[in-house]
Each structure stands twice: as structure tokens, then as C-alpha cells.
Design a protein around this motif. Structure first.
Motif, mmCIF file in Angstrom:
data_model
loop_
_atom_site.group_PDB
_atom_site.id
_atom_site.type_symbol
_atom_site.label_atom_id
_atom_site.label_comp_id
_atom_site.label_asym_id
_atom_site.label_seq_id
_atom_site.Cartn_x
_atom_site.Cartn_y
_atom_site.Cartn_z
ATOM 1 N N ARG A 82 72.595 -54.749 58.391
ATOM 2 C CA ARG A 82 71.717 -54.398 57.923
ATOM 3 C C ARG A 82 70.223 -54.485 56.905
ATOM 4 N NH1 ARG A 82 72.696 -48.603 59.966
ATOM 5 N NH2 ARG A 82 74.933 -48.220 60.184
ATOM 6 N N SER B 162 64.224 -52.127 56.255
ATOM 7 C CA SER B 162 63.970 -51.532 57.246
ATOM 8 C C SER B 162 65.142 -51.374 58.323
ATOM 9 C CB SER B 162 63.407 -52.226 58.016
ATOM 10 O OG SER B 162 64.155 -53.551 58.688
ATOM 11 N N LEU B 163 64.806 -50.296 59.673
ATOM 12 C CA LEU B 163 65.923 -50.026 60.764
ATOM 13 C C LEU B 163 66.263 -51.685 60.924
ATOM 14 C CD1 LEU B 163 64.273 -46.626 61.204
ATOM 15 C CD2 LEU B 163 66.738 -47.177 60.296
ATOM 16 N N ILE C 64 67.566 -46.203 65.349
ATOM 17 C CA ILE C 64 68.967 -45.681 64.661
ATOM 18 C C ILE C 64 70.150 -45.465 65.450
ATOM 19 C CG2 ILE C 64 70.028 -42.868 64.322
ATOM 20 C CD1 ILE C 64 66.825 -42.710 63.005
ATOM 21 N N LEU C 65 70.993 -46.044 64.962
ATOM 22 C CA LEU C 65 72.951 -46.427 66.286
ATOM 23 C C LEU C 65 73.021 -44.454 65.935
ATOM 24 C CD1 LEU C 65 74.435 -49.249 64.588
ATOM 25 C CD2 LEU C 65 72.816 -48.783 66.651
ATOM 26 N N ASP D 206 75.670 -41.632 66.826
ATOM 27 C CA ASP D 206 76.245 -41.219 65.732
ATOM 28 C C ASP D 206 77.947 -41.377 65.629
ATOM 29 O OD1 ASP D 206 75.392 -39.046 64.989
ATOM 30 O OD2 ASP D 206 75.269 -37.339 65.876
ATOM 31 N N TRP E 67 67.616 -36.307 70.138
ATOM 32 C CA TRP E 67 66.834 -37.496 70.022
ATOM 33 C C TRP E 67 65.679 -36.963 70.645
ATOM 34 C CZ3 TRP E 67 68.095 -39.908 74.491
ATOM 35 C CH2 TRP E 67 69.084 -39.417 75.150
ATOM 36 N N ILE F 25 60.495 -43.410 63.805
ATOM 37 C CA ILE F 25 61.802 -43.282 63.006
ATOM 38 C C ILE F 25 61.451 -44.625 61.494
ATOM 39 C CG2 ILE F 25 63.899 -44.528 64.191
ATOM 40 C CD1 ILE F 25 63.128 -44.165 66.664
ATOM 41 N N VAL F 26 62.240 -43.392 60.754
ATOM 42 C CA VAL F 26 62.059 -44.501 59.569
ATOM 43 C C VAL F 26 62.650 -44.314 58.449
ATOM 44 C CG1 VAL F 26 59.700 -44.058 58.929
ATOM 45 C CG2 VAL F 26 61.269 -41.719 58.166
ATOM 46 N N ARG F 27 62.819 -45.019 57.791
ATOM 47 C CA ARG F 27 64.209 -45.867 56.766
ATOM 48 C C ARG F 27 63.801 -44.371 55.850
ATOM 49 N NH1 ARG F 27 67.591 -49.304 54.925
ATOM 50 N NH2 ARG F 27 67.739 -50.002 52.437
ATOM 51 N N LYS G 232 73.964 -33.232 58.841
ATOM 52 C CA LYS G 232 74.765 -33.686 59.657
ATOM 53 C C LYS G 232 76.533 -33.550 59.300
ATOM 54 C CE LYS G 232 74.543 -38.204 61.850
ATOM 55 N NZ LYS G 232 73.865 -38.376 62.805
ATOM 56 N N THR H 264 75.029 -34.653 64.926
ATOM 57 C CA THR H 264 73.828 -34.385 64.580
ATOM 58 C C THR H 264 72.838 -32.776 65.008
ATOM 59 O OG1 THR H 264 73.458 -36.443 64.790
ATOM 60 C CG2 THR H 264 70.954 -35.550 64.449
ATOM 61 N N GLY I 12 69.391 -38.944 61.018
ATOM 62 C CA GLY I 12 70.033 -40.608 62.227
ATOM 63 C C GLY I 12 71.677 -41.082 60.978
ATOM 64 N N GLU I 13 71.642 -42.195 60.477
ATOM 65 C CA GLU I 13 72.514 -42.815 60.081
ATOM 66 C C GLU I 13 72.111 -42.777 57.914
ATOM 67 O OE1 GLU I 13 73.497 -46.878 61.564
ATOM 68 O OE2 GLU I 13 71.702 -46.433 62.337
ATOM 69 N N LEU J 186 72.231 -45.004 55.607
ATOM 70 C CA LEU J 186 72.449 -46.337 55.429
ATOM 71 C C LEU J 186 73.416 -46.738 53.643
ATOM 72 C CD1 LEU J 186 68.488 -46.510 57.123
ATOM 73 C CD2 LEU J 186 71.019 -47.296 57.419
ATOM 74 N N GLU J 187 72.831 -45.870 52.459
ATOM 75 C CA GLU J 187 72.677 -45.821 51.690
ATOM 76 C C GLU J 187 73.177 -44.219 50.961
ATOM 77 O OE1 GLU J 187 70.184 -48.552 49.236
ATOM 78 O OE2 GLU J 187 69.587 -49.685 51.447
ATOM 79 N N GLY K 79 68.906 -42.845 58.273
ATOM 80 C CA GLY K 79 66.834 -43.343 59.376
ATOM 81 C C GLY K 79 67.446 -41.662 59.454
ATOM 82 N N MET K 80 66.630 -41.907 59.201
ATOM 83 C CA MET K 80 65.679 -40.268 59.733
ATOM 84 C C MET K 80 64.631 -40.486 62.195
ATOM 85 S SD MET K 80 65.194 -37.595 57.470
ATOM 86 C CE MET K 80 65.821 -37.829 56.399
ATOM 87 N N ARG K 81 64.800 -39.699 62.547
ATOM 88 C CA ARG K 81 63.888 -39.251 63.684
ATOM 89 C C ARG K 81 63.015 -38.570 63.097
ATOM 90 N NH1 ARG K 81 68.397 -40.776 66.781
ATOM 91 N NH2 ARG K 81 68.324 -42.370 67.126
#
Lengths: 141, 649
Positions: free
Chosen positions: A67, A71-72, A92-93, A95, B236, B518-520, B570, B581, B598-599, B601-602, B607-609
Motif C-alpha cells: 500500500r 493515498s489509497l 477500497i478493496l 471486505d 458502496w 473515496i478518501v484515506r 465494520k 460493512t 472501507g479498509e 489502513l493503519e 479508507g472510507m467512502r
């Protein structure tokens, strides 16, 4: 009787015309929007076209997911246990995306042989594997 | 012991439904009234037995009887009670049992309302329904029994229901969908009975209309629920994916809509008879095809269950048998019901003919896109998927054309209409619609297709309003009196047509005027979208009934004022090791705010929609209006027939 027959003929003609127009439009639209599936081996052998939307998939290689920290952007490798394919994706991958599991990605193949994916699909539950991936794995054996 | 009773009652039900399929038919051909009269009681017995076995399976779920294989695969002792019940149709076997239950419920409803039909017609209808029931009971008993046991070492706990299905939408979506899907079997049975007995007059269409309308209304509701569920549950923010299984329910809906309209012509004008019969056969065939596509597991879809080739083959054989034999019957007998009257090109029947052509083309469009990948694969040409752009490019213009005519049809009269009268109101409405569109375009940005769609919305609304006003102001009785005395079926049409306009408006706005990002997203950050500020307040761990959840808190501001606090989640379901989700929604009449995780990441970074969806509720609101229209049409007094009397024989 003459009038009635004329009407019927007109009706049939009208329906025929509409149908013919519809069918040709349909087939044209279909041609534009078909996404063929290729396995990593097929892509390795250069069977897949460039600059067209294709679908590709396989098992996500353990430890291959990388990753971008800001960024994404994400990249990973999929395999059919014969050849590997690199996939790049931004977003976004799903689930159920995990290393070691089957996925299908849709996108465009670059000259370097990397799939720039617009969409990544993972299986929907534990028992389910995308049929394309199952088949690709069997063929690669 | 109890589950065995359930299985046993299914076998008994098969025995009785086979008798139902055979005896009344035999009675009809041998002119034996006793045999014919056996149809209603046999139908009720089958219904009772199927209901009993359904209750027994429900009991097994509610009491956590994990010695039953199907229960152990689809339930868990930790599952909330409501989901234990709905888990009954969470897998292949149970949903098939639900299918049969719904079919026998429709059959019983027909059996109980038989008095207004000529005896021979009604009994043949029930016999045809008996054949379908027998086919599906065989399928259930021989390939997909939900009562198979794991004895003596039955598991201590079940492996849980798929978390995607643990939701209110999924409690109600399948039963409603099946009520619609399977409900078309009644129209089908009536069509077959008409072909067998040779009775097809205006009265026939009057019998079939309420059944078709109510099945259509249920199917509409089922599709609306499915779309709504996909919107908030899949995370989504889409409301329709052109997924093959969605298409499987949409095709019978399109064909059923055509059937509703052609039945109206057959009733009022006595034309389109053989076409109506063919449509009734097609509509139910598409329901069967849908069942086949979903149950055989040949599709890549949310709804696909683990594939079992024997099941696929069995249901394919059923499909070919039903469709093939009904088409053969149709070919042999359809010329007996040839229409006697010629119809005028200027009358309402011409508009309805156009309606039928366009709806048929739409059905074919979807059918082609759905089956193309299967045909491609079967011919060994490779694996393909047909993308949503195909459906959007082809479907949209035809559907818009359909709606343009949809507004004109009701204005015209049966048989012949003065083109001048029609032309005047059309031109006026067209001009006003264009002006309104230009006005709307001042506030929202549209593409040219969007502009056309918006003017179609205004067009339909204006012409519907005009028609209503004209109807209530004609004559010298008061407006209120006249408004109250217009037939229910007129209001049914009006509401359903306006529902189409409302849905279309929602679709246009969602497609053209929604914004997404779609953002981090890190805790403490703020991001803005469509004038809203989204602030990521923090994360919390929550423990639910059968899951652990990571929950984010997002507060939303507009112009410095707090609009909403949202909690997307989640969820981790430990029994299935599955992640889900749970999107957070702030619904509104003109816009939805939608945030989904979303995922991870840390730590503290996800990650969000984030979506701002304009007018998305209108899509389903319009669907509910159509449903209401369907039910109103079904209860119209004119179709509640006088008992006995002049229609016998």
C-alpha cells in the motif's frame, strides 16, 4: 376487409422495424461492453489485448499486497500457480479481499503487463470461489 | 422425530399434488364432475401439508435443532431470534421450500375464490397449478431436502447465517419477491386453462387481471426491498447493479407489466387475445428462468449458492418441460382464440400495443445481456461479463420512449380518438415540460440525456394531472363527488404512472447530481463534499449479539452547523470469520448522506467512502407508488365478481 388487412400488415411491418432496430442496437452495445476473462498464464503468453477492458483473476499471492502510505493506491500479485500478474488499483478493496484467496479484477492491461484495475471483486462468502478463477487454476495445472 | 414429520408431510403433499395434477384433468376430458370437483379440496390439502412442513422447519430453527443439517449450516445459537426465523430462507433448500409454500398459498387463494368461475375452468386452473407444485415438490424432495439429519454426532452449534443476510431487508425481501414471481403462475395457469378449454372472452381477462395485478404489486415491492437492501448493506451506495440475479427478477417484472396492459386491451376491446396468452406464458417462464439462474449456481452473483450440478440439471429439465409443453399447447390451440374485432390505430389500444412492443424489447435487452455470458461460456468461447454500460446505453432510451407514450395512452379513448384533441394537450404539455426543464437546469447541472429525462418526468406528471382534472371537472356534479367516484383502477393507473415519474426523477438526480469521495481518512481529519464538512471524531470497539464491531464516529457540518453524527461500522462475525460493512446513513427527502468504512489502513486510519446522494429515496418512493397502484387495481370493485349466474358454461 381490405382496411383490416392493411392495418394488420402495417402492424406487422411496424413491429418488424422496431425489432430489427432494437436488435442491431443491442448487438452493437453488447460488442462494446463485453469483458473477456484472462488467466495470468494467458496474459503471460500475450493472449490478452492491450487498451481494452478485460477481466483477470487468480489467487492473491501471500505477502504481495503493498500500500501507498499517503493515498489509497495499492498493488498486489495474483497467481494461477504457474504465472503471476501484477495488479494496480486505487480505492477500497472489498471486505473479503485477503491474501491467499481468489479474486477477479476488471481493468486495462498496460504494455508492461500490469493490470490497471478499475474494480476488484472478491468472493462473497467462505464456500464461494469465482468460477473463472476455479477454471483458470484447473487449466494451469 | 419432528423433522421427519416435516419431510413426511412433504412426501404426502407430493402425492396429493400429483392427484391434483391428474384427477381434475381426467375429469375434464371424461366429463366426470366428481373428479373435477376434487380440485379445490386437494389444493387445500396440499397447502396445509406444505405449510405444516414449513412450520416444522421454522420450529427446528427457533429451537436450535442442529441435528438438522440445513439448520446447522444456516443458523447459530447466538443468532437473534428474528434472524433465526428468516435464516429459514437463507440457503438453497429453505428458500425453495418458501417457493413451494408461496405457490401453494396462491393455489389455495384461487381455490377459495373459485365460485365466480365456470366450474371446468377453475378446476383446470387448479390442476395446472398442481402440476407446477408437483414439479417443485419433486425438486425439493429428491435434490434439496431441508430435513436431512446429521445423526448421531450432530454438531453442538451451527455455522451461522451469512452476515450479509442478517438484516431486516432480508427478512422480508425473499417472501415478497416470491409472492410476485410465483404469483404469475396463476396468470399462467389461467392461460393454459383458456387454451385447454377454448374459453377466452372478455370475462377471462376480468378473472385474470386482479391476480396479475397483485402478483405484480408484490414483485414490485420485492424488487424495491432488494434494491434498498443492496444500497445500505453492500456498502458502496449503489441501488441497482445489473447483477444477473437482479435481472432475473426484473425480467418477469417487465413482462408482467406488459401483461397487465395487454390484459386491459383484451378485456375492454377483445383483441390481443393470443398475444396476451403468450405473454402470460412468457412472464411465468421468465420467473422459472430466474429461479433456474439463481438456484443452479451457474451465475457469479451475491445470490449464488454453492453449485450442485444435479440441482441445475433437475431445474433445467423442469424449465424445459413447462415452457416447452405450454408453447406446444399454444401453437396447437392459439388460433381458436383469434380476435374477432379489428382495432383502430388512433385508439388507446394502439398506444398499448406500443407499450407492449417497447416492454418486450426491454425484456429482450435484459434477457440478452443476462444470458450472453452463459451462451458464450457454453460455446467455449471464453468467460465474459457484460458490463453495466451495456444495460444503461440500451435500456435508458427505450425506457424513456416508453414513458413518453405512457403519458399519452391514458388520454386517448378506446377504439378511436380525435387526433386533434390529443395533439393540442400534447403540445401544451410538451412546451410547459420544456420550460420547467430549463428552469430546473438553472439549479442543477444536466447532460442532454439528463435534460430529456427531466422533461419526460414533467411531461408524465403534467399529462396525468391534466387527465385527472378533466375527469373530475366534467359534468355538473361537484369535483369532490366526481373525484371520489372515479374507479379504483383509474387511480391505480394514475398512481403507478406517477410512481414511474417519481422513480425516474430519483434515478436522474442520483446518477447526475450525486457526489462521492473515496478518501484515506485519519482520526481528527476533515474532508468536504458537496458543501458538507465531514469530521472524523474517533473510533470505538463495540460488542454486538454475535459480532465484534469497530465503529467510527463522523460528525457532519453544513455552514458551520451540525447536520448529523454518523456511525459507520465494520463488524467481525466470529463464527464465520467474516467481515461486514455497516454503512451509516443520514436519510433525507432530497438527499442522503452515506458513509461506509472501507479498509483499515493503519491504527486510526481508514479508507472510507463518503457519498452525498440526491433524491435517492425517490427511487423507492416511486416503486412503492407503483406497488400501491398494483394493489388498488387488484381490489377494484368491478373485478369483485357477482357470484354464480350468467357466466357459467
Amino acid at each position: 376487409m381490405q382496411g383490416a388487412r392493411k392495418k394488420r400488415l402495417l402492424t406487422v411491418l411496424l413491429m418488424g422495424l422496431v425489432l430489427a432496430a432494437a436488435v442491431s442496437a443491442l448487438l452493437y452495445a453488447l460488442q462494446q461492453n463485453i469483458n473477456l476473462f484472462y488467466s495470468p498464464s494467458q496474459i503471460h503468453e500475450g493472449e490478452a489485448p492491450l487498451n481494452t477492458n478485460i477481466r483477470a483473476g487468480g489467487m492473491v499471492v501471500e505477502g504481495s499486497v503493498q500500500r501507498d502510505p499517503y493515498s489509497l493506491k495499492v498493488s498486489f500479485e495474483v497467481t494461477d500457480f504457474k504465472h503471476q500478474l501484477s495488479i494496480r488499483y486505487q480505492g477500497i478493496l472489498p471486505d473479503l479481499f485477503r491474501e491467499g484467496q481468489g479474486i477477479v479484477a476488471q481493468g486495462i492491461l498496460t504494455k508492461e503487463g500490469v493490470l490497471e484495475a478499475q474494480q476488484v471483486l472478491a468472493k462473497h462468502d467462505e464456500n464461494y470461489m469465482p468460477p473463472e478463477v476455479t477454471e483458470a487454476l484447473q487449466e494451469a495445472k | 422425530m419432528i423433522p421427519e414429520i416435516g419431510f413426511f408431510s412433504l412426501i404426502l403433499a407430493l402425492f396429493f399434488s400429483l392427484s391434483l395434477a391428474i384427477l381434475p384433468m381426467l375429469g375434464y376430458y371424461l366429463k366426470q364432475e366428481v373428479l373435477q370437483a376434487s380440485a379445490p379440496p386437494l389444493t387445500l390439502i396440499v397447502g396445509g401439508l406444505v405449510a405444516l412442513s414449513f412450520c416444522i422447519l421454522a420450529w427446528a430453527f427457533l429451537t436450535d435443532d442442529f441435528s438438522v443439517l440445513y439448520v446447522s449450516l444456516n443458523s447459530n445459537s447466538q443468532l437473534p431470534t428474528a434472524y433465526k426465523f428468516s435464516a429459514l430462507w437463507g440457503g438453497h433448500e429453505g428458500s425453495l421450500l418458501l417457493w413451494v409454500l408461496v405457490l401453494s398459498a396462491w393455489s389455495c387463494a384461487v381455490a377459495l375464490r373459485l365460485k365466480s368461475l365456470p366450474a371446468e375452468m377453475g378446476d383446470v386452473v387448479l390442476a395446472v397449478l398442481g402440476m407446477i407444485t408437483s414439479g417443485f415438490l419433486c425438486f425439493l424432495i429428491f435434490t434439496s431436502s431441508p430435513f436431512t439429519r446429521i445423526l448421531p454426532d450432530s454438531p453442538l452449534d451451527g455455522s451461522d447465517l451469512n452476515p450479509l443476510l442478517q438484516d431486516f431487508g432480508l427478512i422480508v425481501h425473499p417472501p415478497m419477491l416470491y409472492m410476485g414471481y410465483v404469483g404469475f403462475s396463476v396468470a399462467f395457469a389461467f392461460a393454459i386453462a383458456a387454451l385447454i378449454t377454448g374459453h377466452l372472452h372478455a370475462q377471462w381477462a376480468r378473472w385474470v387481471r386482479p391476480w396479475t395485478s397483485s402478483a405484480w404489486a408484490f414483485l414490485t415491492l420485492g424488487i424495491v426491498l432488494g434494491s434498498w437492501w443492496a444500497y445500505y448493506e453492500l456498502g458502496w451506495g449503489g441501488w441497482w447493479f445489473w447483477d444477473p440475479v437482479e435481472n432475473a427478477s426484473f425480467m418477469p417484472w417487465l413482462a408482467g407489466t406488459a401483461l397487465l396492459h395487454s390484459l386491459a386491451v383484451t378485456e375492454k376491446r377483445g383483441v390481443f387475445k393470443s398475444w396476451t396468452l403468450l405473454l402470460a406464458i412468457f412472464t411465468f417462464s421468465l420467473s422459472l428462468l430466474g429461479t433456474f439462474l439463481v438456484r443452479s449456481g451457474i451465475l457469479t452473483s451475491v445470490h449464488a449458492f454453492a453449485a450442485d450440478p444435479s440441482r441445475g440439471t433437475f431445474i433445467l429439465v423442469l424449465l424445459v418441460l413447462f415452457i416447452g409443453s405450454s408453447l406446444v399447447l399454444y401453437a396447437a390451440r392459439a388460433n381458436q382464440v383469434r380476435s374477432q374485432v379489428a382495432f383502430g390505430f388512433s385508439g388507446r389500444e394502439a398506444w398499448l400495443l406500443l407499450n407492449n412492443i417497447l416492454l418486450t424489447v426491454l425484456t429482450l435487452t435484459v434477457l440478452l445481456g443476462t444470458l450472453y455470458p452463459l451462451a458464450f461460456d457454453a460455446l467455449d468461447l471464453g468467460r465474459i461479463s457484460v458490463g453495466a454500460p451495456y444495460f444503461n446505453t440500451v435500456f435508458t432510451p427505450i425506457a424513456l420512449l416508453l414513458m413518453v407514450f405512457m403519458a399519452i395512452g391514458p388520454l386517448s379513448k378506446w377504439h378511436k380518438t380525435q387526433p386533434k384533441l390529443l395533439l393540442k394537450s400534447i403540445t401544451v404539455a410538451g412546451i410547459i415540460a420544456l420550460i420547467l426543464t430549463v428552469g430546473t437546469a438553472y439549479f442543477y447541472d444536466f447532460s442532454w440525456l439528463g435534460g430529456i429525462s427531466v422533461s419526460v418526468v414533467f411531461w408524465v406528471t403534467l399529462l396525468s394531472a391534466k387527465d385527472w382534472l378533466q375527469k373530475v371537472t366534467a359534468g355538473h356534479k361537484g369535483i369532490v363527488y366526481r373525484a371520489r367516484h372515479l374507479p379504483a383502477s383509474y387511480y391505480a393507473m394514475l398512481i403507478a404512472h406517477l410512481g414511474m415519474a417519481v422513480s425516474l426523477f430519483g434515478i436522474i438526480m442520483v446518477s447526475l447530481n450525486s457526489e462521492q469521495s473515496i478518501v484515506r481518512f485519519s482520526v481528527g481529519d476533515t474532508t468536504s463534499l458537496a458543501g458538507y464538512e465531514f469530521h472524523f471524531d474517533g473510533l470505538a470497539q463495540i460488542k454486538g449479539a454475535n459480532y465484534l464491531s469497530e465503529r467510527a464516529q463522523i460528525s457532519v457540518y453544513k455552514n458551520g452547523l451540525e447536520v448529523a453524527i454518523m456511525h459507520p461500522e465494520k463488524r467481525f462475525f466470529s463464527t464465520r470469520q467474516q467481515v461486514m460493512t455497516e454503512a451509516a446513513l443520514d436519510p433525507g427527502f432530497t438527499r442522503d448522506l452515506y458513509v461506509s468504512l472501507g479498509e483499515k489502513l493503519e491504527d486510526n486510519v481508514w479508507g472510507m467512502r463518503i457519498y452525498v446522494k440526491s433524491f435517492v429515496r425517490w427511487i423507492w418512493l416511486g416503486g412503492l407508488m407503483m406497488m400501491l397502484g398494483g394493489f388498488l387495481a387488484a381490489i377494484d370493485k368491478r373485478y369483485r365478481l357477482a357470484k354464480g349466474g350468467n357466466h357459467h358454461g
